[in-house]
Design an enzyme around this catalytic site. Structure first.
Site, PDB file in Angstrom:
ATOM      1  N   CYS A  42      47.152  81.815  54.181  1.00 59.20           N
ATOM      2  CA  CYS A  42      47.030  81.231  52.842  1.00 59.20           C
ATOM      3  C   CYS A  42      45.760  81.758  52.169  1.00 59.20           C
ATOM      4  O   CYS A  42      44.762  82.042  52.826  1.00 59.20           O
ATOM      5  CB  CYS A  42      46.979  79.709  52.933  1.00 59.20           C
ATOM      6  SG  CYS A  42      46.947  78.910  51.303  1.00 59.20           S
ATOM      7  N   ASP A  44      43.837  80.063  50.472  1.00 58.47           N
ATOM      8  CA  ASP A  44      42.875  78.949  50.432  1.00 58.47           C
ATOM      9  C   ASP A  44      41.490  79.395  50.920  1.00 58.47           C
ATOM     10  O   ASP A  44      41.377  79.984  51.999  1.00 58.47           O
ATOM     11  CB  ASP A  44      43.416  77.820  51.327  1.00 58.47           C
ATOM     12  CG  ASP A  44      42.662  76.515  51.134  1.00 58.47           C
ATOM     13  OD1 ASP A  44      41.422  76.511  51.272  1.00 58.47           O
ATOM     14  OD2 ASP A  44      43.315  75.490  50.839  1.00 58.47           O
ATOM     15  N   ARG A  46      39.224  77.835  52.204  1.00 62.00           N
ATOM     16  CA  ARG A  46      38.739  77.173  53.428  1.00 62.00           C
ATOM     17  C   ARG A  46      39.327  77.790  54.698  1.00 62.00           C
ATOM     18  O   ARG A  46      39.043  77.335  55.802  1.00 62.00           O
ATOM     19  CB  ARG A  46      39.105  75.678  53.383  1.00 62.00           C
ATOM     20  CG  ARG A  46      38.465  74.946  52.218  1.00 62.00           C
ATOM     21  CD  ARG A  46      39.119  73.595  51.990  1.00 62.00           C
ATOM     22  NE  ARG A  46      40.530  73.745  51.610  1.00 62.00           N
ATOM     23  CZ  ARG A  46      41.352  72.715  51.375  1.00 62.00           C
ATOM     24  NH1 ARG A  46      40.902  71.488  51.490  1.00 62.00           N
ATOM     25  NH2 ARG A  46      42.606  72.923  51.036  1.00 62.00           N
ATOM     26  N   HIS A  98      48.115  76.246  57.165  1.00 63.49           N
ATOM     27  CA  HIS A  98      47.096  75.230  57.439  1.00 63.49           C
ATOM     28  C   HIS A  98      47.564  73.877  56.933  1.00 63.49           C
ATOM     29  O   HIS A  98      48.295  73.788  55.949  1.00 63.49           O
ATOM     30  CB  HIS A  98      45.746  75.620  56.814  1.00 63.49           C
ATOM     31  CG  HIS A  98      45.743  75.651  55.317  1.00 63.49           C
ATOM     32  ND1 HIS A  98      45.171  74.658  54.556  1.00 63.49           N
ATOM     33  CD2 HIS A  98      46.260  76.537  54.439  1.00 63.49           C
ATOM     34  CE1 HIS A  98      45.330  74.949  53.263  1.00 63.49           C
ATOM     35  NE2 HIS A  98      45.988  76.081  53.168  1.00 63.49           N
ATOM     36  N   CYS A 101      47.680  72.028  52.940  1.00 59.15           N
ATOM     37  CA  CYS A 101      47.795  73.185  52.034  1.00 59.15           C
ATOM     38  C   CYS A 101      48.162  72.705  50.618  1.00 59.15           C
ATOM     39  O   CYS A 101      49.174  72.017  50.426  1.00 59.15           O
ATOM     40  CB  CYS A 101      48.859  74.143  52.561  1.00 59.15           C
ATOM     41  SG  CYS A 101      49.060  75.604  51.518  1.00 59.15           S
TER      42      CYS A 101
HETATM   43 CO    CO Z   1      47.093  76.686  51.569  1.00 57.14          CO
END
Ligand code: CO
Length: 212
Positions: A42, A44, A46, A98, A101
């Protein structure tokens, strides 16, 4: 607006630290990259691929998009996959989702966020495919948790179905596709045990997923 100067300062310190540990590091990387793994994860912020698994530049080939989706018409993702498998000769493709998400959550809630809604339709397809099982779960949090896992599993199947992976298996290349999920709460990875190393194993995992 905040200056981006700190990023350059930080970059300089990072480069100096790496060079202090291994003066040849960047010189070797210039020559060639030979990663053992392709990571599809992803976007993302993080979930930074290299950091999570403690790998240095040169050790992980990475493709990231919102909600770690592998679509058969996405030339970007397919090109990364083809280059990794056929040119870099990686033997492991890791799909890593994750928990928590945002993309999966938006798909689950049918949020209207703009262009991204079209991309997240792919996650909604996963949701619809498994809607009976998801509907049995007690609340939205547990549905999100499970949909994050199911989304990874379906992407593992999508990778296994590509002409790139099918051809690689046909010619006897060692190539395993893994489905992992990362927990933001403790920084730990979990293997979803849907690893596929051949067309036969693909059929077996596919059956398991459909029957679940
Ligand atoms: Co995500």
């Amino acid at each position: 607006m905040r200056s981006l100067r700190p990023l350059f300062d930080s970059n300089r310190r990072w480069s100096e630290e790496i060079t202090a540990r291994d003066p040849e590091f960047f010189g070797k990387l210039v020559g060639q990259q030979s990663p053992d793994y392709l990571w599809i994860g992803c976007a993302d912020s993080r979930v930074p691929a290299n950091e999570i698994v403690g790998l240095l530049p040169g050790e992980l080939f990475v493709h990231r998009n919102v909600a770690n989706v592998v679509v058969h018409t996405d030339l970007n993702c397919l090109s990364v996959l083809q280059y990794a498998v056929d040119v870099l000769d990686v033997e492991h493709v890791i799909i890593c989702g994750h928990y928590g998400c945002g993309g999966v959550h938006a798909a689950l809630r049918n949020d209207r966020l703009g262009l991204i809604d079209n991309w997240l339709r792919h996650v909604q397809d996963v949701m619809k495919k498994h809607h009976l099982r998801l509907a049995e779960l007690p609340d939205e949090a547990s549905r999100l948790h499970r949909l994050c896992e199911l989304n990874v599993i379906e992407q593992v199947l999508n990778v296994g179905q590509t002409s790139i992976v099918q051809s690689a298996w046909d010619r006897g290349k060692a190539l395993e596709i893994h489905g992992w999920i990362y927990d933001l709460h403790d920084g730990l990875l979990r293997d979803l045990t849907v690893g596929i190393r051949s067309a036969e194993e693909y059929a077996e995992v596919y059956r398991r997923v459909i029957e679940d």
